[in-house]
Structures are given as structure tokens and as C-alpha cells.
Design a protein around this motif. Structure first.
Motif, PDB file in Angstrom:
ATOM      1  N   ALA A  31      11.140  10.950  -6.161  1.00 41.29           N
ATOM      2  CA  ALA A  31      11.910  10.845  -4.936  1.00 41.29           C
ATOM      3  C   ALA A  31      11.584   9.635  -4.207  1.00 41.29           C
ATOM      4  CB  ALA A  31      12.024  12.174  -4.193  1.00 41.29           C
ATOM      5  N   LEU A  32      12.230   8.921  -3.522  1.00 40.19           N
ATOM      6  CA  LEU A  32      11.941   7.597  -3.033  1.00 40.19           C
ATOM      7  C   LEU A  32      10.906   7.856  -1.901  1.00 40.19           C
ATOM      8  CD1 LEU A  32      12.522   4.440  -3.058  1.00 40.19           C
ATOM      9  CD2 LEU A  32      14.493   5.063  -1.297  1.00 40.19           C
ATOM     10  N   ASN A  33      11.063   8.717  -0.987  1.00 36.96           N
ATOM     11  CA  ASN A  33      10.121   9.038   0.273  1.00 36.96           C
ATOM     12  C   ASN A  33       8.923   9.892  -0.268  1.00 36.96           C
ATOM     13  OD1 ASN A  33      11.342  11.469  -0.129  1.00 36.96           O
ATOM     14  ND2 ASN A  33      11.821  11.449   2.134  1.00 36.96           N
ATOM     15  N   THR A  34       8.516  10.046  -1.635  1.00 36.94           N
ATOM     16  CA  THR A  34       7.366  10.706  -1.945  1.00 36.94           C
ATOM     17  C   THR A  34       6.155  10.013  -1.590  1.00 36.94           C
ATOM     18  OG1 THR A  34       8.505  11.497  -4.029  1.00 36.94           O
ATOM     19  CG2 THR A  34       5.993  11.662  -4.031  1.00 36.94           C
ATOM     20  N   TYR A  35       6.135   8.596  -1.591  1.00 34.22           N
ATOM     21  CA  TYR A  35       5.122   7.957  -1.080  1.00 34.22           C
ATOM     22  C   TYR A  35       5.327   7.082  -0.109  1.00 34.22           C
ATOM     23  CZ  TYR A  35       2.823   9.656  -5.319  1.00 34.22           C
ATOM     24  OH  TYR A  35       2.494  10.518  -6.342  1.00 34.22           O
ATOM     25  N   SER A  36       4.246   6.659   0.712  1.00 36.42           N
ATOM     26  CA  SER A  36       4.963   5.910   2.035  1.00 36.42           C
ATOM     27  C   SER A  36       5.163   4.489   1.277  1.00 36.42           C
ATOM     28  CB  SER A  36       3.657   5.765   2.989  1.00 36.42           C
ATOM     29  OG  SER A  36       2.605   5.010   2.552  1.00 36.42           O
ATOM     30  N   LEU A  37       5.769   3.528   2.126  1.00 33.42           N
ATOM     31  CA  LEU A  37       6.035   2.190   1.795  1.00 33.42           C
ATOM     32  C   LEU A  37       4.670   1.642   1.860  1.00 33.42           C
ATOM     33  CD1 LEU A  37       8.305   0.265   1.055  1.00 33.42           C
ATOM     34  CD2 LEU A  37       8.339  -0.299   3.432  1.00 33.42           C
ATOM     35  N   GLU A  38       3.829   1.852   2.801  1.00 37.99           N
ATOM     36  CA  GLU A  38       2.352   1.206   2.703  1.00 37.99           C
ATOM     37  C   GLU A  38       1.728   1.491   1.507  1.00 37.99           C
ATOM     38  OE1 GLU A  38      -1.744   1.724   5.231  1.00 37.99           O
ATOM     39  OE2 GLU A  38       0.214   2.353   6.159  1.00 37.99           O
ATOM     40  N   ASP A  39       1.713   2.811   0.981  1.00 41.98           N
ATOM     41  CA  ASP A  39       1.063   3.074  -0.350  1.00 41.98           C
ATOM     42  C   ASP A  39       1.516   2.373  -1.427  1.00 41.98           C
ATOM     43  OD1 ASP A  39      -0.619   5.129   0.781  1.00 41.98           O
ATOM     44  OD2 ASP A  39       0.679   6.599   0.231  1.00 41.98           O
ATOM     45  N   TRP A  40       3.069   2.112  -1.482  1.00 36.74           N
ATOM     46  CA  TRP A  40       3.582   1.176  -2.534  1.00 36.74           C
ATOM     47  C   TRP A  40       3.165  -0.249  -2.473  1.00 36.74           C
ATOM     48  CZ3 TRP A  40       5.421   2.978  -6.765  1.00 36.74           C
ATOM     49  CH2 TRP A  40       6.000   4.115  -6.931  1.00 36.74           C
ATOM     50  N   ASN A  41       3.117  -0.544  -1.381  1.00 33.79           N
ATOM     51  CA  ASN A  41       2.846  -1.926  -1.024  1.00 33.79           C
ATOM     52  C   ASN A  41       1.416  -2.309  -1.475  1.00 33.79           C
ATOM     53  OD1 ASN A  41       4.879  -3.678  -0.208  1.00 33.79           O
ATOM     54  ND2 ASN A  41       4.994  -2.442   1.752  1.00 33.79           N
ATOM     55  N   GLN A  42       0.338  -1.227  -1.320  1.00 32.01           N
ATOM     56  CA  GLN A  42      -1.048  -1.548  -1.576  1.00 32.01           C
ATOM     57  C   GLN A  42      -1.023  -1.376  -3.222  1.00 32.01           C
ATOM     58  OE1 GLN A  42      -3.537   1.925  -0.817  1.00 32.01           O
ATOM     59  NE2 GLN A  42      -5.305   0.636  -0.494  1.00 32.01           N
ATOM     60  N   LEU A  44       1.095  -1.904  -5.572  1.00 34.94           N
ATOM     61  CA  LEU A  44       1.674  -3.057  -6.017  1.00 34.94           C
ATOM     62  C   LEU A  44       0.944  -4.338  -5.948  1.00 34.94           C
ATOM     63  CD1 LEU A  44       4.130  -4.259  -7.485  1.00 34.94           C
ATOM     64  CD2 LEU A  44       5.296  -4.749  -5.181  1.00 34.94           C
ATOM     65  N   SER A  45       0.253  -4.513  -4.658  1.00 29.91           N
ATOM     66  CA  SER A  45      -0.767  -5.602  -4.373  1.00 29.91           C
ATOM     67  C   SER A  45      -1.890  -5.408  -5.604  1.00 29.91           C
ATOM     68  CB  SER A  45      -1.312  -5.502  -3.123  1.00 29.91           C
ATOM     69  OG  SER A  45      -0.212  -5.812  -2.141  1.00 29.91           O
ATOM     70  N   LEU A  46      -2.357  -4.429  -5.721  1.00 34.24           N
ATOM     71  CA  LEU A  46      -3.515  -4.148  -6.750  1.00 34.24           C
ATOM     72  C   LEU A  46      -2.985  -4.529  -7.983  1.00 34.24           C
ATOM     73  CD1 LEU A  46      -5.104  -0.905  -5.234  1.00 34.24           C
ATOM     74  CD2 LEU A  46      -5.777  -3.353  -5.109  1.00 34.24           C
ATOM     75  N   ALA A  47      -1.787  -3.762  -8.344  1.00 37.78           N
ATOM     76  CA  ALA A  47      -1.474  -4.239  -9.779  1.00 37.78           C
ATOM     77  C   ALA A  47      -1.047  -5.788 -10.279  1.00 37.78           C
ATOM     78  CB  ALA A  47      -0.131  -3.372 -10.166  1.00 37.78           C
ATOM     79  N   ALA A  48      -0.448  -6.230  -9.084  1.00 35.13           N
ATOM     80  CA  ALA A  48      -0.042  -7.941  -9.320  1.00 35.13           C
ATOM     81  C   ALA A  48      -1.346  -8.804  -9.068  1.00 35.13           C
ATOM     82  CB  ALA A  48       1.066  -8.241  -8.374  1.00 35.13           C
ATOM     83  N   GLY A  49      -2.270  -8.266  -8.413  1.00 42.43           N
ATOM     84  CA  GLY A  49      -3.585  -9.214  -8.074  1.00 42.43           C
ATOM     85  C   GLY A  49      -3.622 -10.012  -7.015  1.00 42.43           C
ATOM     86  N   ARG A  50      -2.452  -9.750  -5.993  1.00 42.94           N
ATOM     87  CA  ARG A  50      -2.297 -10.452  -5.068  1.00 42.94           C
ATOM     88  C   ARG A  50      -1.777  -9.714  -4.027  1.00 42.94           C
ATOM     89  NH1 ARG A  50       1.436 -12.275  -8.776  1.00 42.94           N
ATOM     90  NH2 ARG A  50       3.845 -12.046  -8.013  1.00 42.94           N
ATOM     91  N   ARG A  51      -1.949 -10.192  -2.615  1.00 41.92           N
ATOM     92  CA  ARG A  51      -1.205  -9.519  -1.557  1.00 41.92           C
ATOM     93  C   ARG A  51       0.353  -9.480  -1.448  1.00 41.92           C
ATOM     94  NH1 ARG A  51      -0.350  -5.680   1.869  1.00 41.92           N
ATOM     95  NH2 ARG A  51      -0.265  -6.379   3.966  1.00 41.92           N
ATOM     96  N   ILE A  52       0.908  -8.469  -1.531  1.00 36.86           N
ATOM     97  CA  ILE A  52       2.336  -8.149  -1.577  1.00 36.86           C
ATOM     98  C   ILE A  52       2.800  -7.301  -0.343  1.00 36.86           C
ATOM     99  CG2 ILE A  52       4.687  -7.457  -2.778  1.00 36.86           C
ATOM    100  CD1 ILE A  52       3.128  -8.311  -5.451  1.00 36.86           C
ATOM    101  N   PHE A  53       3.840  -7.678   0.267  1.00 37.19           N
ATOM    102  CA  PHE A  53       4.357  -6.968   1.232  1.00 37.19           C
ATOM    103  C   PHE A  53       5.751  -6.912   1.264  1.00 37.19           C
ATOM    104  CE2 PHE A  53       6.328  -6.550   5.631  1.00 37.19           C
ATOM    105  CZ  PHE A  53       5.813  -5.284   5.840  1.00 37.19           C
ATOM    106  N   CYS A  54       6.386  -5.699   0.959  1.00 40.89           N
ATOM    107  CA  CYS A  54       7.744  -5.530   0.842  1.00 40.89           C
ATOM    108  C   CYS A  54       8.103  -4.656   2.210  1.00 40.89           C
ATOM    109  CB  CYS A  54       8.194  -4.785  -0.168  1.00 40.89           C
ATOM    110  SG  CYS A  54       7.866  -5.687  -1.934  1.00 40.89           S
ATOM    111  N   PRO A  55       9.132  -4.929   3.038  1.00 40.20           N
ATOM    112  CA  PRO A  55       9.376  -4.522   4.168  1.00 40.20           C
ATOM    113  C   PRO A  55      10.297  -3.218   4.036  1.00 40.20           C
ATOM    114  CG  PRO A  55      10.584  -6.249   4.090  1.00 40.20           C
ATOM    115  CD  PRO A  55       9.457  -6.321   2.955  1.00 40.20           C
ATOM    116  N   SER A  56      10.882  -3.128   3.078  1.00 40.10           N
ATOM    117  CA  SER A  56      11.927  -1.710   2.737  1.00 40.10           C
ATOM    118  C   SER A  56      11.896  -1.389   1.227  1.00 40.10           C
ATOM    119  CB  SER A  56      12.962  -2.326   2.973  1.00 40.10           C
ATOM    120  OG  SER A  56      13.574  -3.001   1.914  1.00 40.10           O
ATOM    121  N   TYR A  57      12.248  -0.166   1.270  1.00 44.10           N
ATOM    122  CA  TYR A  57      12.091   0.530  -0.194  1.00 44.10           C
ATOM    123  C   TYR A  57      13.010  -0.537  -1.223  1.00 44.10           C
ATOM    124  CZ  TYR A  57       9.406   4.449   1.037  1.00 44.10           C
ATOM    125  OH  TYR A  57       8.406   5.308   1.422  1.00 44.10           O
ATOM    126  N   ARG A  58      13.977  -0.967  -0.760  1.00 46.00           N
ATOM    127  CA  ARG A  58      14.970  -1.507  -1.588  1.00 46.00           C
ATOM    128  C   ARG A  58      14.364  -3.031  -1.829  1.00 46.00           C
ATOM    129  NH1 ARG A  58      21.223  -3.405   0.400  1.00 46.00           N
ATOM    130  NH2 ARG A  58      21.558  -4.395  -1.363  1.00 46.00           N
TER     131      ARG A  58
END
Length: 73
Positions: A31-42, A44-58
Motif C-alpha cells: 500500500a502506498l502509505n505503508t512507509y513514509s516518503l522520508e523512508d522511501w527517499n532514504q 532510494l538514496s542508499l540504493a542509487a548511491g547518491r542523495r535523492i529527494f522526491c517531494p511526492s509519492y508520484r
């Protein structure tokens, strides 16, 4: 504090080094809100190897999809 998304992938799927494909898989089955957007950004940043910030789930979803496709080529 450990990222709950990465912990779930490690504990339930045995994934030690998650990549965008794993994140996309989890994003599509949860479900989309299972994890916070902050958790997803973190995660994704770790998986990509660089800081990523997405302001929305979309934006996050589109970004993960793009990274996942790029990682397959």
C-alpha cells in the motif's frame, strides 16, 4: 536507526544490497502509505548511491521506475 524498507527487504527477501528494481517491486506490492516518503527517499538514496529527494509519492514512483529500467540496460 535502520531504514524500515531496507530492513524488510533484507529480512523477508534476503536482499543485502537492494537496487532500484527491488525498490520498485516493493513499491508496487505495498500500500502506498505503508512507509513514509522520508523512508522511501532514504532507501532510494542508499540504493542509487547518491542523495535523492522526491517531494511526492508520484515523483518517487516515476523516479524509481526510471532508475530500475536504466539499471537493466
Amino acid at each position: 536507526m535502520e531504514n524500515p524498507i531496507l530492513r524488510r527487504l533484507r529480512e523477508r527477501q534476503g536482499v543485502e544490497r537492494p537496487d532500484p528494481v527491488w525498490l520498485l517491486t516493493l513499491l508496487t506490492v505495498q500500500a502506498l502509505n505503508t512507509y513514509s516518503l522520508e523512508d522511501w527517499n532514504q532507501a532510494l538514496s542508499l540504493a542509487a548511491g547518491r542523495r535523492i529527494f522526491c517531494p511526492s509519492y508520484r515523483t518517487l514512483s516515476a523516479y524509481i521506475q526510471r532508475l530500475a529500467v536504466d539499471s537493466l540496460w
